[in-house]
Design a protein around this motif. Sequence first.
Motif, PDB file in Angstrom:
ATOM      1  N   VAL A   3      44.158  21.267  59.875  1.00  0.00           N
ATOM      2  CA  VAL A   3      42.887  20.608  59.543  1.00  0.00           C
ATOM      3  C   VAL A   3      42.158  21.397  58.456  1.00  0.00           C
ATOM      4  N   SER A   4      42.406  22.702  58.361  1.00  0.00           N
ATOM      5  CA  SER A   4      41.708  23.545  57.393  1.00  0.00           C
ATOM      6  C   SER A   4      42.264  23.421  55.978  1.00  0.00           C
ATOM      7  N   ILE A   5      43.423  22.826  55.817  1.00  0.00           N
ATOM      8  CA  ILE A   5      44.066  22.786  54.497  1.00  0.00           C
ATOM      9  C   ILE A   5      43.191  22.097  53.447  1.00  0.00           C
ATOM     10  N   PRO A   6      42.639  20.906  53.698  1.00  0.00           N
ATOM     11  CA  PRO A   6      41.798  20.281  52.651  1.00  0.00           C
ATOM     12  C   PRO A   6      40.582  21.121  52.259  1.00  0.00           C
ATOM     13  N   GLU A   7      39.908  21.712  53.257  1.00  0.00           N
ATOM     14  CA  GLU A   7      38.738  22.532  52.947  1.00  0.00           C
ATOM     15  C   GLU A   7      39.117  23.784  52.165  1.00  0.00           C
ATOM     16  N   ASN A   8      40.241  24.380  52.513  1.00  0.00           N
ATOM     17  CA  ASN A   8      40.682  25.561  51.773  1.00  0.00           C
ATOM     18  C   ASN A   8      41.118  25.202  50.352  1.00  0.00           C
ATOM     19  N   LEU A   9      41.700  24.024  50.168  1.00  0.00           N
ATOM     20  CA  LEU A   9      42.024  23.553  48.817  1.00  0.00           C
ATOM     21  C   LEU A   9      40.750  23.351  48.005  1.00  0.00           C
ATOM     22  N   ILE A  10      39.731  22.763  48.625  1.00  0.00           N
ATOM     23  CA  ILE A  10      38.445  22.567  47.938  1.00  0.00           C
ATOM     24  C   ILE A  10      37.847  23.920  47.564  1.00  0.00           C
ATOM     25  N   GLN A  11      37.855  24.861  48.500  1.00  0.00           N
ATOM     26  CA  GLN A  11      37.328  26.201  48.235  1.00  0.00           C
ATOM     27  C   GLN A  11      38.076  26.852  47.074  1.00  0.00           C
ATOM     28  N   GLY A  12      39.391  26.791  47.118  1.00  0.00           N
ATOM     29  CA  GLY A  12      40.197  27.439  46.084  1.00  0.00           C
ATOM     30  C   GLY A  12      39.997  26.816  44.714  1.00  0.00           C
ATOM     31  N   PHE A  13      39.984  25.509  44.654  1.00  0.00           N
ATOM     32  CA  PHE A  13      39.853  24.867  43.350  1.00  0.00           C
ATOM     33  C   PHE A  13      38.415  24.856  42.843  1.00  0.00           C
ATOM     34  N   ALA A  14      37.437  24.966  43.726  1.00  0.00           N
ATOM     35  CA  ALA A  14      36.058  25.197  43.278  1.00  0.00           C
ATOM     36  C   ALA A  14      35.982  26.582  42.629  1.00  0.00           C
ATOM     37  N   GLY A  15      36.633  27.555  43.245  1.00  0.00           N
ATOM     38  CA  GLY A  15      36.710  28.888  42.651  1.00  0.00           C
ATOM     39  C   GLY A  15      37.404  28.865  41.300  1.00  0.00           C
ATOM     40  N   PHE A  16      38.420  28.014  41.158  1.00  0.00           N
ATOM     41  CA  PHE A  16      39.150  27.873  39.898  1.00  0.00           C
ATOM     42  C   PHE A  16      38.236  27.322  38.797  1.00  0.00           C
ATOM     43  N   VAL A  17      37.431  26.324  39.137  1.00  0.00           N
ATOM     44  CA  VAL A  17      36.499  25.749  38.164  1.00  0.00           C
ATOM     45  C   VAL A  17      35.471  26.797  37.733  1.00  0.00           C
ATOM     46  N   ILE A  18      34.938  27.540  38.678  1.00  0.00           N
ATOM     47  CA  ILE A  18      33.969  28.600  38.351  1.00  0.00           C
ATOM     48  C   ILE A  18      34.645  29.672  37.503  1.00  0.00           C
ATOM     49  N   PHE A  19      35.883  30.015  37.834  1.00  0.00           N
ATOM     50  CA  PHE A  19      36.667  30.972  37.046  1.00  0.00           C
ATOM     51  C   PHE A  19      36.768  30.510  35.592  1.00  0.00           C
ATOM     52  N   ILE A  20      37.027  29.232  35.382  1.00  0.00           N
ATOM     53  CA  ILE A  20      37.153  28.718  34.021  1.00  0.00           C
ATOM     54  C   ILE A  20      35.818  28.813  33.284  1.00  0.00           C
ATOM     55  N   VAL A  21      34.738  28.396  33.924  1.00  0.00           N
ATOM     56  CA  VAL A  21      33.416  28.418  33.284  1.00  0.00           C
ATOM     57  C   VAL A  21      33.006  29.859  32.949  1.00  0.00           C
ATOM     58  N   VAL A  22      33.094  30.746  33.927  1.00  0.00           N
ATOM     59  CA  VAL A  22      32.719  32.146  33.693  1.00  0.00           C
ATOM     60  C   VAL A  22      33.703  32.806  32.731  1.00  0.00           C
ATOM     61  N   GLY A  23      34.977  32.463  32.859  1.00  0.00           N
ATOM     62  CA  GLY A  23      35.994  33.016  31.967  1.00  0.00           C
ATOM     63  C   GLY A  23      35.737  32.669  30.519  1.00  0.00           C
ATOM     64  N   ILE A  24      35.305  31.433  30.262  1.00  0.00           N
ATOM     65  CA  ILE A  24      34.972  31.034  28.886  1.00  0.00           C
ATOM     66  C   ILE A  24      33.824  31.893  28.359  1.00  0.00           C
ATOM     67  N   ALA A  25      32.792  32.074  29.186  1.00  0.00           N
ATOM     68  CA  ALA A  25      31.645  32.898  28.770  1.00  0.00           C
ATOM     69  C   ALA A  25      32.071  34.343  28.517  1.00  0.00           C
ATOM     70  N   PHE A  26      32.880  34.907  29.428  1.00  0.00           N
ATOM     71  CA  PHE A  26      33.360  36.282  29.248  1.00  0.00           C
ATOM     72  C   PHE A  26      34.209  36.405  27.994  1.00  0.00           C
ATOM     73  N   HIS A  27      35.037  35.416  27.765  1.00  0.00           N
ATOM     74  CA  HIS A  27      35.932  35.472  26.613  1.00  0.00           C
ATOM     75  C   HIS A  27      35.152  35.357  25.311  1.00  0.00           C
ATOM     76  N   LYS A  28      34.177  34.457  25.260  1.00  0.00           N
ATOM     77  CA  LYS A  28      33.356  34.317  24.054  1.00  0.00           C
ATOM     78  C   LYS A  28      32.546  35.579  23.788  1.00  0.00           C
ATOM     79  N   ALA A  29      32.127  36.248  24.843  1.00  0.00           N
ATOM     80  CA  ALA A  29      31.371  37.491  24.699  1.00  0.00           C
ATOM     81  C   ALA A  29      32.286  38.684  24.416  1.00  0.00           C
ATOM     82  N   LYS A  30      33.603  38.428  24.413  1.00  0.00           N
ATOM     83  CA  LYS A  30      34.616  39.477  24.196  1.00  0.00           C
ATOM     84  C   LYS A  30      34.442  40.642  25.171  1.00  0.00           C
TER      85      LYS A  30
END
Length: 174
Positions: free
Chosen positions: A139-166
């Motif tokens: 039963v936890s699989i969908p919620e853990n997928l949501i948690q993981g891929f929400a983290g992935f989206v945040i990683f991309i957003v923050v990663g873009i900012a970190f990368h642009k700031a070098k």
Amino acid sequence: MKTTTKELCIQGLLVALVTISTMVFQIPVSATQGYIHLGDSMILLISVFFGAKYGMVAGGVGSAMADLLSGYGHWAPFTFIIKGIMGYLIGKIASFSEKNQKLFTPRNMTGSVLGILWMVFGYFVGGGILKSSFAVAAVSIPENLIQGFAGFVIFIVVGIAFHKAKIYKFVLTR
């Protein structure tokens, strides 16, 4: 291999970053008896930017400390292993370096997705052990997928900012 004072300080800060980002914003999930948080995005960033060793320690120790401090101590041993392997796996696959300063490479994205899938599988196994039922743990699989891929989206957003700031020029330790 000898660890320098600088490396030890960076590692301690990264562990604290994962712990705090996991604890500061928690959304309880009744199906998993856990919570959705920002810590996975930090594990992804750390593992890609700093590599397997830093990702493993920050992911495992930082996430387990967050469990202990948030009242989920029964999950801490599982989290230590699951998030430690997650960070190590991502860092081993990722290809960010001084020569290759691109954050969004196929290797980095593949490593991140595989790390998230490992986390979902690991918590399924851990939940099956804790609850004495893999059917209940499923039963936890969908919620853990949501948690993981929400983290992935945040990683991309923050990663873009970190990368642009070098930011990598200041923190790259590989």
